[in-house]
Structure formats: structure tokens, C-alpha cells
Design a protein around this motif. Structure first.
Motif, PDB file in Angstrom:
ATOM      1  N   GLU A 221       0.518 -24.486  76.765  1.00  0.00           N
ATOM      2  CA  GLU A 221       2.075 -25.273  76.837  1.00  0.00           C
ATOM      3  C   GLU A 221       1.998 -26.119  76.088  1.00  0.00           C
ATOM      4  N   PHE A 222       1.253 -27.344  75.957  1.00  0.00           N
ATOM      5  CA  PHE A 222       1.317 -28.029  74.440  1.00  0.00           C
ATOM      6  C   PHE A 222       1.506 -27.747  73.233  1.00  0.00           C
ATOM      7  N   GLY A 223       0.977 -26.459  72.665  1.00  0.00           N
ATOM      8  CA  GLY A 223       0.800 -25.943  71.545  1.00  0.00           C
ATOM      9  C   GLY A 223       1.937 -26.080  71.043  1.00  0.00           C
TER      10      GLY A 223
ATOM     11  N   ILE B  27      10.308 -35.211  68.415  1.00  0.00           N
ATOM     12  CA  ILE B  27       9.753 -33.677  68.125  1.00  0.00           C
ATOM     13  C   ILE B  27       8.811 -34.127  69.557  1.00  0.00           C
ATOM     14  N   GLY B  28       8.426 -35.397  70.100  1.00  0.00           N
ATOM     15  CA  GLY B  28       7.657 -35.863  70.407  1.00  0.00           C
ATOM     16  C   GLY B  28       8.199 -36.588  71.845  1.00  0.00           C
ATOM     17  N   LYS B  29       9.787 -37.357  71.392  1.00  0.00           N
ATOM     18  CA  LYS B  29      10.352 -37.090  72.513  1.00  0.00           C
ATOM     19  C   LYS B  29      10.988 -36.070  73.240  1.00  0.00           C
ATOM     20  N   SER B  30      11.073 -35.260  72.764  1.00  0.00           N
ATOM     21  CA  SER B  30      11.090 -33.863  72.950  1.00  0.00           C
ATOM     22  C   SER B  30      10.204 -33.039  74.538  1.00  0.00           C
TER      23      SER B  30
ATOM     24  N   LEU C  58       7.213 -32.807  79.480  1.00  0.00           N
ATOM     25  CA  LEU C  58       6.123 -32.466  79.420  1.00  0.00           C
ATOM     26  C   LEU C  58       5.324 -33.744  80.176  1.00  0.00           C
ATOM     27  N   LYS C  59       6.224 -34.664  80.453  1.00  0.00           N
ATOM     28  CA  LYS C  59       6.148 -35.901  80.638  1.00  0.00           C
ATOM     29  C   LYS C  59       4.564 -36.550  81.211  1.00  0.00           C
ATOM     30  N   ASP C  60       3.765 -36.996  81.724  1.00  0.00           N
ATOM     31  CA  ASP C  60       2.618 -37.372  81.854  1.00  0.00           C
ATOM     32  C   ASP C  60       1.507 -36.615  81.046  1.00  0.00           C
TER      33      ASP C  60
ATOM     34  N   ALA D  61       1.090 -35.284  78.616  1.00  0.00           N
ATOM     35  CA  ALA D  61       1.240 -35.007  77.099  1.00  0.00           C
ATOM     36  C   ALA D  61       1.010 -36.700  76.778  1.00  0.00           C
ATOM     37  N   GLU D  62       0.400 -37.018  77.256  1.00  0.00           N
ATOM     38  CA  GLU D  62      -0.083 -38.429  77.412  1.00  0.00           C
ATOM     39  C   GLU D  62      -1.574 -38.319  76.587  1.00  0.00           C
ATOM     40  N   PRO D  63      -2.123 -39.171  75.396  1.00  0.00           N
ATOM     41  CA  PRO D  63      -1.123 -40.045  75.599  1.00  0.00           C
ATOM     42  C   PRO D  63      -0.504 -39.294  74.009  1.00  0.00           C
ATOM     43  N   LEU D  64       0.701 -39.407  74.476  1.00  0.00           N
ATOM     44  CA  LEU D  64       1.522 -38.203  73.553  1.00  0.00           C
ATOM     45  C   LEU D  64       1.341 -39.285  71.525  1.00  0.00           C
ATOM     46  N   TYR D  65       1.448 -39.460  71.110  1.00  0.00           N
ATOM     47  CA  TYR D  65       1.711 -40.262  69.510  1.00  0.00           C
ATOM     48  C   TYR D  65       0.404 -39.907  69.008  1.00  0.00           C
ATOM     49  N   PRO D  66      -0.731 -39.834  69.607  1.00  0.00           N
ATOM     50  CA  PRO D  66      -1.738 -40.272  68.715  1.00  0.00           C
ATOM     51  C   PRO D  66      -2.586 -38.310  69.238  1.00  0.00           C
ATOM     52  N   ARG D  67      -1.931 -37.906  70.280  1.00  0.00           N
ATOM     53  CA  ARG D  67      -2.761 -36.371  70.409  1.00  0.00           C
ATOM     54  C   ARG D  67      -1.214 -35.391  69.854  1.00  0.00           C
ATOM     55  N   LEU D  68      -0.550 -36.421  69.610  1.00  0.00           N
ATOM     56  CA  LEU D  68       0.671 -35.277  68.577  1.00  0.00           C
ATOM     57  C   LEU D  68       0.944 -35.128  67.176  1.00  0.00           C
TER      58      LEU D  68
END
Length: 111
Positions: free
Chosen positions: A58-60, A76-79, A84-86, A88-95
Motif C-alpha cells: 500500500e505505502f509503495g 509527495i510526502g504531504k500526499s 495514510l495518516k499514522d 506512514a510514520e515516521p514519514l520523511y525518514p521512511r520516504l
């Protein structure tokens, strides 16, 4: 003095030569050729397949659909956060790591 660009400011595009498709489930599947010498030997000796199919979760899959050659990783991170709300966390390191992995495997260009 050359300044380092923030990775979140990079804009990515999917490599044109890459084969991929959207499955009925909405998830993305990428076709990857096993072209490394070891894989070639495995194909000949052990009948290993020439291609692998990578199913994004789903995330990918959501991220993949956002890669348009115009949006920054930050945008893209904002979208992703909105969708995906929570989850997706930790969002930016993961992204950031996800984009680096896509680039490492030659699936995307990042500038």
C-alpha cells in the motif's frame, strides 16, 4: 562553494524503459530483469526466471502513483501523510529511504 541540495527537494521520475502495471487491486507491480552475471548463470544452470515481478504494498504503490516528474519528495510526502495518516510514520525518514531504494534499483531518476 557548492551547496548540498536537501533530498526532500528532489524531483523523481519513473525510468521510461521500466515495465510496470497497476493490478486490479490498485497495487503496483514492477517487472525487473535479472541481468546480473550470477542471475544469468542461475537461469542457465537452474532454470531461474529471467524476470522477477515486484509487488509494491500500500505505502509503495501510493508513492509510485505520485511520482510524476514534477512533484518533490516533500510534496509527495504531504500526499502520503493525508492518505495514510499514522500508517506512514515516521514519514520523511521512511520516504527518503524508500526513494533511495527505488533509485538504487534503477527504477527511478532523481534530480
Amino acid at each position: 562553494m557548492k551547496q548540498n541540495k536537501n533530498y526532500l527537494d528532489f524531483v523523481s521520475s519513473i525510468k521510461e524503459s521500466l515495465e510496470w502495471k497497476k493490478l486490479e487491486s490498485g497495487m503496483i507491480q514492477i517487472k525487473m530483469e535479472n541481468a546480473v552475471v550470477f542471475n544469468f548463470i542461475s537461469q542457465k544452470l537452474f532454470g531461474r526466471p529471467r524476470f522477477s515481478y515486484i509487488d509494491l504494498e500500500e505505502f509503495g504503490s501510493f508513492i509510485w502513483k505520485q511520482i510524476d516528474g514534477k512533484s518533490t519528495i516533500f510534496e509527495i510526502g504531504k500526499s502520503v501523510s493525508e492518505k495514510l495518516k499514522d500508517k506512514a510514520e515516521p514519514l520523511y525518514p521512511r520516504l527518503s529511504q524508500y526513494f533511495k531504494t527505488l533509485q538504487l534499483h534503477g527504477f527511478i531518476n532523481a534530480e
